[in-house]
Write an enzyme that holds these catalytic residues in place. Structure first.
Site, PDB file in Angstrom:
ATOM      1  N   ALA A  53      13.487  18.742 -43.469  1.00  0.00           N
ATOM      2  CA  ALA A  53      14.549  18.760 -44.587  1.00  0.00           C
ATOM      3  C   ALA A  53      14.307  16.744 -44.863  1.00  0.00           C
ATOM      4  O   ALA A  53      14.912  16.051 -45.256  1.00  0.00           O
ATOM      5  CB  ALA A  53      15.361  18.675 -43.072  1.00  0.00           C
ATOM      6  N   TYR A  54      13.535  16.303 -44.345  1.00  0.00           N
ATOM      7  CA  TYR A  54      12.197  14.371 -45.040  1.00  0.00           C
ATOM      8  C   TYR A  54      12.388  14.356 -46.867  1.00  0.00           C
ATOM      9  O   TYR A  54      11.885  15.456 -46.885  1.00  0.00           O
ATOM     10  CB  TYR A  54      11.780  14.236 -44.315  1.00  0.00           C
ATOM     11  CG  TYR A  54      11.326  14.375 -43.170  1.00  0.00           C
ATOM     12  CD1 TYR A  54      12.989  14.278 -41.788  1.00  0.00           C
ATOM     13  CD2 TYR A  54      10.292  13.779 -42.030  1.00  0.00           C
ATOM     14  CE1 TYR A  54      12.817  14.084 -40.904  1.00  0.00           C
ATOM     15  CE2 TYR A  54      10.522  13.999 -40.766  1.00  0.00           C
ATOM     16  CZ  TYR A  54      11.644  14.381 -39.952  1.00  0.00           C
ATOM     17  OH  TYR A  54      11.904  13.974 -38.512  1.00  0.00           O
ATOM     18  N   SER A  55      13.387  14.208 -47.616  1.00  0.00           N
ATOM     19  CA  SER A  55      14.642  12.901 -46.932  1.00  0.00           C
ATOM     20  C   SER A  55      15.761  13.705 -47.517  1.00  0.00           C
ATOM     21  O   SER A  55      15.925  12.455 -48.596  1.00  0.00           O
ATOM     22  CB  SER A  55      14.082  11.522 -47.429  1.00  0.00           C
ATOM     23  OG  SER A  55      13.261  11.195 -48.530  1.00  0.00           O
ATOM     24  N   GLY A  64      12.377  18.094 -48.499  1.00  0.00           N
ATOM     25  CA  GLY A  64      10.893  18.437 -48.952  1.00  0.00           C
ATOM     26  C   GLY A  64      10.186  17.389 -49.441  1.00  0.00           C
ATOM     27  O   GLY A  64       9.280  16.984 -50.144  1.00  0.00           O
TER      28      GLY A  64
END
Length: 314
Positions: A53-55, A64
């Site tokens: 999930a980043y960012s 991703g």
């Protein structure tokens, strides 16, 4: 030479400070991220933490970005086998939740972005109570059997669901959580201490705390009357308005001075010495921020100093 710590019941051995990858592709661009990763590993670090999930919260990002940058760094440095890589599933905008098909698809997407064929430590990012633990564990076990994941872990999970998951793994002889990633630091102790820590302790899980520096508050740069230019200033600054926050800062200052150490190093050393904790997570946007983090491996606080901090943060 800082000694590595065993991660729960797994065969993974990690540096006592995990480098958070949440800033890669957010407040650190690719060049800055490469520089931080280079300096962290040059300083003896081997434990990098990210998530699919980043960012995604950054306007224009899809999620991703951090994994993609780390994957490019692995490709450029040829050092994949030297790093214990942790990533997470369940919070990517395209791969929400822990349904079996979603976990499998998200894992493949993570492997692609990271440019690797295995993940060392794979966390469920947030528990998904709509999915029975039996389905989650069975799916994760499948990834382990396929060699795509070496060990599994959980984050943001209730003590009850964690215990239920562990019991199912034991009963069925399936892959078992070896680590837990809780919110835990000197100004947020009840987010881990108590029932959740009891489950971890009883079952031999290693804790890898996030927000180890309370969004920067425990670096000591936030003081009454000062203004800090940071994306996380609001979250960190709120602790200045509490008696506990001020007590903790005073104790950190005194101990840091006695050791000629940075305030952040002392805060991390307290956390690293807590029961069950293997390695706190902290991120660095610039190379200048790294020495204080890496120094946790060299700083041993006395029992009196640990006690002083524990009392100040009560």
């Amino acid at each position: 030479m800082t000694s590595l710590r065993k991660l729960g019941s797994s065969d993974l051995e990690v540096f006592p400070l995990s480098l958070g990858g949440n800033v890669f592709g957010w407040t650190a661009d690719e060049a800055q991220s490469f520089a931080v990763l280079d300096a962290y590993t040059a300083g003896g670090g081997n434990f990098v933490d990210t998530a699919d999930a980043y960012s995604a919260w950054v306007p224009g990002n899809e999620g991703g970005e951090s994994e993609t940058i780390i994957g490019r760094w692995f490709a450029a440095r040829g050092n994949r086998s030297e790093v214990v890589l942790a990533t997470k599933v369940g919070a990517h905008p395209q791969f929400k939740g822990l349904a079996p098909a979603n976990i499998k698809a998200a894992a493949e997407a993570s492997l692609r972005r990271l440019g690797t064929d295995y993940i060392d430590l794979y966390y469920t990012h947030y528990d998904d109570p709509s999915v029975p633990v039996e389905e989650i564990i069975t799916t994760l076990d499948g990834l382990v059997r396929e060699g795509k994941v070496r060990a599994i872990a959980a984050s943001n999970i209730s003590p009850e669901r964690l215990q239920e998951s562990l019991e199912f793994s034991d009963r069925e002889g399936l892959a078992r959580y070896v680590a837990l990633q809780p919110h835990y630091n000197l100004v947020s102790r009840d987010t881990y201490e108590g029932p959740l820590q009891d489950v971890a302790s009883r079952n031999g899980l290693a804790a890898v705390p996030y927000y180890a520096l309370a969004s920067g508050f425990l670096t000591g740069k936030y003081r009454p009357g000062t203004k800090v230019d940071s994306a996380r200033a609001e979250g960190a600054g709120k602790h200045l308005g509490t008696e506990r926050g001020l007590r903790v800062l005073a104790a950190l200052d005194e101990i840091a001075e006695a050791h000629g150490a940075e305030v952040a190093t002392v805060a991390l050393a307290w956390l690293a010495a807590r029961p069950t904790v293997a390695a706190p997570i902290a991120s660095a946007r610039t190379v200048d921020q790294l020495p204080a983090l890496l120094a946790v491996g060299e700083l041993t606080l006395t029992d009196a100093e640990l006690s002083k901090l524990t009392q100040a943060s009560a």
